[in-house]
Enzyme design. Sequence first.
Site, PDB file in Angstrom:
ATOM      1  N   LYS A 198       0.842  -1.196   0.000  1.00 54.78           N
ATOM      2  CA  LYS A 198       0.000   0.000   0.000  1.00 54.78           C
ATOM      3  C   LYS A 198       0.877   1.245   0.000  1.00 54.78           C
ATOM      4  O   LYS A 198       1.714   1.420   0.889  1.00 54.78           O
ATOM      5  CB  LYS A 198      -0.928  -0.004   1.215  1.00 54.78           C
ATOM      6  N   ARG A 208     -10.943  10.062   1.342  1.00 61.29           N
ATOM      7  CA  ARG A 208     -10.863  10.739   2.646  1.00 61.29           C
ATOM      8  C   ARG A 208     -12.040  11.695   2.814  1.00 61.29           C
ATOM      9  O   ARG A 208     -12.516  11.891   3.928  1.00 61.29           O
ATOM     10  CB  ARG A 208      -9.495  11.410   2.807  1.00 61.29           C
ATOM     11  N   LYS A 221       1.035  10.366   5.296  1.00 61.96           N
ATOM     12  CA  LYS A 221       1.137   8.992   5.809  1.00 61.96           C
ATOM     13  C   LYS A 221       2.445   8.318   5.381  1.00 61.96           C
ATOM     14  O   LYS A 221       2.551   7.102   5.354  1.00 61.96           O
ATOM     15  CB  LYS A 221      -0.092   8.188   5.355  1.00 61.96           C
ATOM     16  N   LYS A 252      -2.245  -1.539  -3.752  1.00 61.27           N
ATOM     17  CA  LYS A 252      -3.086  -0.339  -3.698  1.00 61.27           C
ATOM     18  C   LYS A 252      -2.234   0.910  -3.801  1.00 61.27           C
ATOM     19  O   LYS A 252      -1.237   0.996  -3.088  1.00 61.27           O
ATOM     20  CB  LYS A 252      -3.855  -0.358  -2.379  1.00 61.27           C
ATOM     21  N   SER A 278     -10.259   5.535  -4.970  1.00 61.77           N
ATOM     22  CA  SER A 278     -11.199   6.628  -5.208  1.00 61.77           C
ATOM     23  C   SER A 278     -10.726   7.607  -6.286  1.00 61.77           C
ATOM     24  O   SER A 278     -11.513   8.052  -7.121  1.00 61.77           O
ATOM     25  CB  SER A 278     -11.453   7.369  -3.899  1.00 61.77           C
ATOM     26  N   TYR A 317     -15.205   0.777  -7.121  1.00 63.70           N
ATOM     27  CA  TYR A 317     -16.482   1.470  -6.925  1.00 63.70           C
ATOM     28  C   TYR A 317     -17.396   1.265  -8.129  1.00 63.70           C
ATOM     29  O   TYR A 317     -18.573   1.571  -8.071  1.00 63.70           O
ATOM     30  CB  TYR A 317     -16.225   2.961  -6.673  1.00 63.70           C
TER      31      TYR A 317
HETATM   32  C1  PBG Z   1      -7.654   3.805   5.324  1.00 64.50           C
HETATM   33  C2  PBG Z   1      -7.920   3.562   3.893  1.00 64.50           C
HETATM   34  C3  PBG Z   1      -7.720   4.450   2.844  1.00 64.50           C
HETATM   35  C4  PBG Z   1      -8.266   3.850   1.705  1.00 64.50           C
HETATM   36  C5  PBG Z   1      -8.741   2.600   2.073  1.00 64.50           C
HETATM   37  N1  PBG Z   1      -8.511   2.425   3.430  1.00 64.50           N
HETATM   38  C6  PBG Z   1      -7.173   5.829   2.848  1.00 64.50           C
HETATM   39  C7  PBG Z   1      -5.814   6.060   3.302  1.00 64.50           C
HETATM   40  O1  PBG Z   1      -5.005   5.165   3.480  1.00 64.50           O
HETATM   41  O2  PBG Z   1      -5.532   7.236   3.524  1.00 64.50           O
HETATM   42  C8  PBG Z   1      -8.325   4.487   0.360  1.00 64.50           C
HETATM   43  C9  PBG Z   1      -9.329   3.926  -0.596  1.00 64.50           C
HETATM   44  C10 PBG Z   1      -9.629   4.797  -1.763  1.00 64.50           C
HETATM   45  O3  PBG Z   1      -8.982   5.822  -2.014  1.00 64.50           O
HETATM   46  O4  PBG Z   1     -10.564   4.442  -2.495  1.00 64.50           O
HETATM   47  N2  PBG Z   1      -6.613   3.202   5.915  1.00 64.50           N
END
Ligand code: PBG
Length: 331
Positions: A198, A208, A221, A252, A278, A317
């Site tokens: 990730k 978010r 992060k 991801k 997203s 989605y």
């Molecule tokens: C939270 C999480 C995130 C997503 C899935 N779980 C956001 C992040 O890590 O800041 C993102 C999913 C998306 O953007 O569709 N830990």
Amino acid sequence: MTFTPASRLRRLRRTPALRALVREDRLSTDDLIWPVFVCDGEGITQEVASMPGVIRRSVDLTVEAAAEAHAAGIRVICLFPYTDPSLKTDLCEEAWNPENLSNRAIRAIKAEVPDIAVMTDVALDPYNAQGHDGIVRDGVIVNDESVAALVKMALAQAEAGADILGPSDMMDGRIAAMREAFEGAGYIDTTIMSYAAKYASAFYGPFRDAVGASGALKGDKKTYQLDPFNAEEGLRCVARDLDEGADMVMVKPGMPYLDLCHRVKETFGVPTYAYQVSGEYAMIRAAAGNGWIDGEKAMMESLMAFRRAGCDGVLTYFAPEAAALIRAGWE
Ligand code: PBG
């Protein structure tokens, strides 16, 4: 002057019948995992401005949506709670409240639509006043204390009946700690799909907004999510998570990281999934909404790319729309 190509590869592309015959893969509704946003209340839907076509639903309507998705051939639904800001604290206690929004939604779906698999996200960000996936002390996201909290959160989700837990926090040692806790508590069949590779990505922006975490997040992060330059490190994370007891792994974001999808599948041969996040969704929607691309074709092509790269499935989605097209015999 005559010209004779050494081979005529276009021969197999000449007609729809020949193209179908040599097609190397197919999309199936079995490949789709549908991420949904859940909010409090009853009979409520809320639009997510940065994700046109995506809505948050209260638990009752999420159950209805799960039933419809199941009828359309979707087998897995993944829950993301929009938590009331008043429930967010520095220690994230709401994360392991058996009655939190996510756990209520798991129970309600399993009661009404038992055959759809329910997946969850294990990370503290929806409950954290600091917006981070782990607990923050003096500006540092503290690893081991976060893992202890994540284990409590995971146990509450397993207890509520979740089929697949998706730790998305990127703390070290969380998979082993969860696995050990599950064995001890008798949840020997709860599966873990680790968000293993990730990345610290700009493509999570709209998400978010959808879960109401943008306001709370201080900083970025990068001390726990991966550097987008690093592929080898992503593979090391996958190896580590598998070693610690993950059943399935995820890459991801998805489209900008297809190289990782391919290498993970080639290297480990385990069930591998991509999260078309997203921002990827928003880009396709925005371009389609402006008439710049054909949204339907771009959506299906993006999903094919995950299959071609080696993924067993994709969190998207677009799942309901894609499932409807697949069932209608889309080519
Ligand atoms: C939270 C999480 C995130 C997503 C899935 N779980 C956001 C992040 O890590 O800041 C993102 C999913 C998306 O953007 O569709 N830990």
